[in-house]
Design a protein around this motif. Structure first.
Motif, mmCIF file in Angstrom:
data_model
loop_
_atom_site.group_PDB
_atom_site.id
_atom_site.type_symbol
_atom_site.label_atom_id
_atom_site.label_comp_id
_atom_site.label_asym_id
_atom_site.label_seq_id
_atom_site.Cartn_x
_atom_site.Cartn_y
_atom_site.Cartn_z
ATOM 1 N N ARG A 34 0.835 -1.215 0.000
ATOM 2 C CA ARG A 34 0.000 0.000 0.000
ATOM 3 C C ARG A 34 0.861 1.252 0.000
ATOM 4 N N ASN A 35 1.906 1.267 0.793
ATOM 5 C CA ASN A 35 2.742 2.462 0.876
ATOM 6 C C ASN A 35 3.568 2.673 -0.385
ATOM 7 N N TYR A 36 4.020 1.584 -1.014
ATOM 8 C CA TYR A 36 4.695 1.745 -2.301
ATOM 9 C C TYR A 36 3.744 2.335 -3.333
ATOM 10 N N LEU A 37 2.476 1.909 -3.302
ATOM 11 C CA LEU A 37 1.499 2.495 -4.216
ATOM 12 C C LEU A 37 1.352 3.983 -3.957
ATOM 13 N N TYR A 38 1.288 4.354 -2.681
ATOM 14 C CA TYR A 38 1.079 5.755 -2.328
ATOM 15 C C TYR A 38 2.225 6.654 -2.789
ATOM 16 N N ILE A 39 3.452 6.125 -2.812
ATOM 17 C CA ILE A 39 4.588 6.955 -3.228
ATOM 18 C C ILE A 39 4.930 6.758 -4.698
ATOM 19 N N GLY A 40 4.177 5.911 -5.403
ATOM 20 C CA GLY A 40 4.383 5.748 -6.833
ATOM 21 C C GLY A 40 5.499 4.799 -7.223
ATOM 22 N N ASP A 41 5.887 3.893 -6.334
ATOM 23 C CA ASP A 41 6.858 2.864 -6.699
ATOM 24 C C ASP A 41 6.060 1.670 -7.220
ATOM 25 N N TRP A 42 5.693 1.734 -8.500
ATOM 26 C CA TRP A 42 4.755 0.773 -9.071
ATOM 27 C C TRP A 42 5.303 -0.643 -9.086
ATOM 28 N N GLU A 43 6.578 -0.782 -9.405
ATOM 29 C CA GLU A 43 7.153 -2.120 -9.512
ATOM 30 C C GLU A 43 7.127 -2.850 -8.178
ATOM 31 N N MET A 44 7.529 -2.170 -7.101
ATOM 32 C CA MET A 44 7.532 -2.819 -5.795
ATOM 33 C C MET A 44 6.114 -3.072 -5.298
ATOM 34 N N ALA A 45 5.203 -2.140 -5.574
ATOM 35 C CA ALA A 45 3.804 -2.346 -5.169
ATOM 36 C C ALA A 45 3.247 -3.594 -5.844
ATOM 37 N N ALA A 46 3.503 -3.738 -7.135
ATOM 38 C CA ALA A 46 2.993 -4.891 -7.875
ATOM 39 C C ALA A 46 3.644 -6.189 -7.405
ATOM 40 N N THR A 47 4.939 -6.145 -7.140
ATOM 41 C CA THR A 47 5.657 -7.350 -6.705
ATOM 42 C C THR A 47 5.121 -7.856 -5.371
ATOM 43 N N LEU A 48 4.942 -6.960 -4.423
ATOM 44 C CA LEU A 48 4.445 -7.366 -3.108
ATOM 45 C C LEU A 48 2.995 -7.843 -3.181
ATOM 46 N N ALA A 49 2.180 -7.147 -3.971
ATOM 47 C CA ALA A 49 0.792 -7.576 -4.125
ATOM 48 C C ALA A 49 0.721 -8.965 -4.743
ATOM 49 N N THR A 50 1.590 -9.232 -5.712
ATOM 50 C CA THR A 50 1.625 -10.558 -6.349
ATOM 51 C C THR A 50 1.922 -11.647 -5.325
ATOM 52 N N GLY A 51 2.883 -11.377 -4.441
ATOM 53 C CA GLY A 51 3.214 -12.355 -3.412
ATOM 54 C C GLY A 51 2.030 -12.696 -2.533
ATOM 55 N N LEU A 52 1.186 -11.720 -2.246
ATOM 56 C CA LEU A 52 0.007 -11.958 -1.412
ATOM 57 C C LEU A 52 -1.105 -12.639 -2.205
ATOM 58 N N ILE A 53 -1.274 -12.251 -3.459
ATOM 59 C CA ILE A 53 -2.290 -12.875 -4.302
ATOM 60 C C ILE A 53 -1.987 -14.355 -4.501
ATOM 61 N N ASP A 54 -0.710 -14.705 -4.502
ATOM 62 C CA ASP A 54 -0.314 -16.112 -4.661
ATOM 63 C C ASP A 54 -0.595 -16.945 -3.411
ATOM 64 N N VAL A 55 -0.764 -16.298 -2.268
ATOM 65 C CA VAL A 55 -0.947 -17.017 -1.007
ATOM 66 C C VAL A 55 -2.412 -17.036 -0.566
ATOM 67 N N PHE A 56 -3.095 -15.909 -0.696
ATOM 68 C CA PHE A 56 -4.487 -15.799 -0.251
ATOM 69 C C PHE A 56 -5.432 -15.962 -1.446
ATOM 70 N N SER A 57 -6.725 -16.095 -1.151
ATOM 71 C CA SER A 57 -7.712 -16.248 -2.218
ATOM 72 C C SER A 57 -8.938 -15.407 -1.907
ATOM 73 N N LEU A 58 -9.562 -14.888 -2.963
ATOM 74 C CA LEU A 58 -10.795 -14.133 -2.790
ATOM 75 C C LEU A 58 -11.912 -15.064 -2.331
ATOM 76 N N GLU A 59 -12.693 -14.621 -1.358
ATOM 77 C CA GLU A 59 -13.873 -15.351 -0.924
ATOM 78 C C GLU A 59 -14.972 -15.160 -1.972
ATOM 79 N N PRO A 60 -15.447 -16.239 -2.613
ATOM 80 C CA PRO A 60 -16.427 -16.069 -3.697
ATOM 81 C C PRO A 60 -17.805 -15.615 -3.227
ATOM 82 N N ASN A 61 -18.165 -15.940 -1.986
ATOM 83 C CA ASN A 61 -19.483 -15.589 -1.458
ATOM 84 C C ASN A 61 -19.411 -14.231 -0.776
ATOM 85 N N LEU A 62 -20.070 -13.225 -1.329
ATOM 86 C CA LEU A 62 -19.996 -11.875 -0.771
ATOM 87 C C LEU A 62 -20.482 -11.807 0.670
#
Length: 477
Positions: free
Chosen positions: A242-270
């Motif tokens: 989140r903080n990398y996004l806020y300061i505009g470091d797009w590459e690091m923001a995307a890299t860290l988000a990818t690491g979390l997306i690979d571990v957690f999953s969206l709950e399909p039931n709202l």
């Protein structure tokens, strides 16, 4: 001990800021710390053996160190701070922005809603004071475990990593709200009372440094409970992203988000996204057993009249046709005559008092990481990747794939998606308006008293009087 605790709590009631306690002798710093930060709550009491200084016992036993950390999380949830479900960002910045209408009569909240905020506002003072108490408590844990001779390396690392996360988390909220702020890293309250404000760029670098250290220290740490109620390396990565996004470091923001997306999953039931065992939750604050969230208590409207907050018509109208979130995450109630209908946030649905706790107060969840990566990707020119991430959130809500296919149209689509996905959650809407430079355009049309200087809150007047090094006050106040 109890008499001393009552005395200290009495002092605290008259002066919240730990940084300004001139009269306390230096040798009692840690005693005062533990009593002030932790002793005014009945959540966990740590009573050392008689005639032994608190500083000599708390950090020599892993159970008491965990109690000290637990009290930090308890204080976040229960006290009048930014993270609280009762007094925190969700409601206060919801009415400050364009998420919530305010129907109450409390002067401090009316100032926020009407944008005639003063530096003497009690909410602003409470947030600042509680934030630096939490930071002070985190620093005490860091210093205490570093000097401990009894804790194992893993015990030291896990405690220090959690405390560094807390320090970074609270500073990240302070800098987003107040702009230039001090970054406090010690328990030297006399020295801290003379600190000056840092430029925002320096604050963010300190936040990033603390989170990087926390991630290393928390490597291999697995909380004994699987309730996602104790910050771990994934929590630190979520905040860092989140903080990398806020300061505009797009590459690091995307890299860290990818690491979390690979571990957690969206709950399909709202209807299950905000339950305590949602696979989407990265970190949440656990209430006391038998209680649910203060967010539900604050936001659900039982009857009209009698409401305190309601979703704005502008927010309600921003949902696309067919968006399942408008059905599952919003409720509505009408007055007896059926002439007035108000909508409310219905993400948290459980009553505050239950025989068991069904919902915890979520602070980080995976949908935000998809939207962080989408925004970072589009900024890096990866249109297809950004669309894919945006569609993951849209499709879960029953919506078709986005039609946006250019940088500007995708950014607009992502900001809109953040609005309807993260509404009434910890001030996301306000922070998005501020960081994107759209606050003037959006709120200038909706808030009669809006001024361009309202993008920052005022520093508390009492703090400026105590420490002139914090001057100048933010513009407009």
């Amino acid at each position: 001990m109890k008499i001393l605790r009552k005395f200290i709590c009495s002092l605290l009631a008259h002066r919240n800021a730990i940084l300004t306690m001139h009269s306390m002798a230096q040798r009692f710093t840690l005693v005062v710390l533990v009593l002030i930060t932790f002793g005014c709550s009945d959540f966990v009491e740590v009573d050392p053996p008689r005639n032994t200084l608190v500083s000599e016992t708390v950090f020599e036993d892993p159970s008491t160190v965990q109690s000290a950390l637990a009290n930090l999380y308890y204080s976040m949830r229960e006290e009048r701070g930014m993270v609280s479900g009762t007094f925190g960002l969700t409601t206060a910045m919801g009415i400050y922005s364009d998420e919530l209408d305010y129907y109450g009569f409390e002067a401090n909240y009316s100032q926020l809603y009407n944008h005639n905020l003063t530096a003497g506002n009690d909410i602003i003072m409470a947030w600042w004071s509680q934030a630096y108490r939490l930071i002070y408590g985190a620093n005490a844990i860091i210093e205490g475990v570093e000097s401990s001779s009894q804790l194992t390396t893993m015990e030291k690392n896990s405690a220090k990593g959690q405390a560094l996360f807390v320090r970074a988390y609270i500073h990240s909220l302070l800098v987003s709200l107040y702009g230039e702020v001090p970054y406090i890293t010690t328990t030297d309250y006399l020295g801290n009372n003379m600190v000056s404000r840092m430029q925002e760029e320096e604050v963010y670098q300190n936040i990033i440094g603390d989170l990087k250290d926390a991630i290393v220290l928390l490597e291999g740490f697995e909380p004994t409970s699987h309730e996602r109620a104790v910050p771990d390396q994934y929590t630190a990565k979520a905040l860092l992203s989140r903080n990398y996004l806020y300061i505009g470091d797009w590459e690091m923001a995307a890299t860290l988000a990818t690491g979390l997306i690979d571990v957690f999953s969206l709950e399909p039931n709202l209807d299950q996204v905000f339950l305590k065992d949602s696979p989407e939750t990265i970190w949440q604050l656990k209430p006391e057993e038998g209680f649910n969230t203060k967010e539900a208590e604050q936001l659900i409207i039982p009857a009209v009249p009698g409401q305190r907050y309601a979703l704005t018509d502008d927010l309600v109208g921003s949902f696309e046709m067919g968006d399942l979130r408008s059905d599952h995450w919003m409720g509505s109630v009408s007055d007896a005559d059926g002439t007035i209908t108000l909508h409310y946030a219905f993400k948290y649905k459980a009553d505050l008092n239950e025989t068991t706790s069904l919902e915890y107060s979520i602070r980080f969840r995976l949908a935000e990481q998809y939207l962080i990566r989408a925004e970072a990707r589009v900024q890096m020119g990866d249109i297809g990747g950004a669309q894919q991430d945006l569609n993951a959130v849209r499709n879960r809500a029953g919506l078709p794939d986005t039609m946006a296919d250019t940088l500007n149209s995708l950014l607009d689509a992502i900001y809109k998606e953040r609005r309807v996905e993260l509404f009434a959650e910890q001030g996301h809407r306000w922070f998005d308006l501020k960081r994107s430079g759209r606050a003037n355009d959006v709120l200038g049309e909706q808030k009669t008293n809006w001024k361009d200087t309202d993008v920052l809150l005022p520093l508390p007047e009492a703090e400026l009087e105590t420490n002139p090094n914090l001057l100048p006050q933010n513009a407009g106040y």
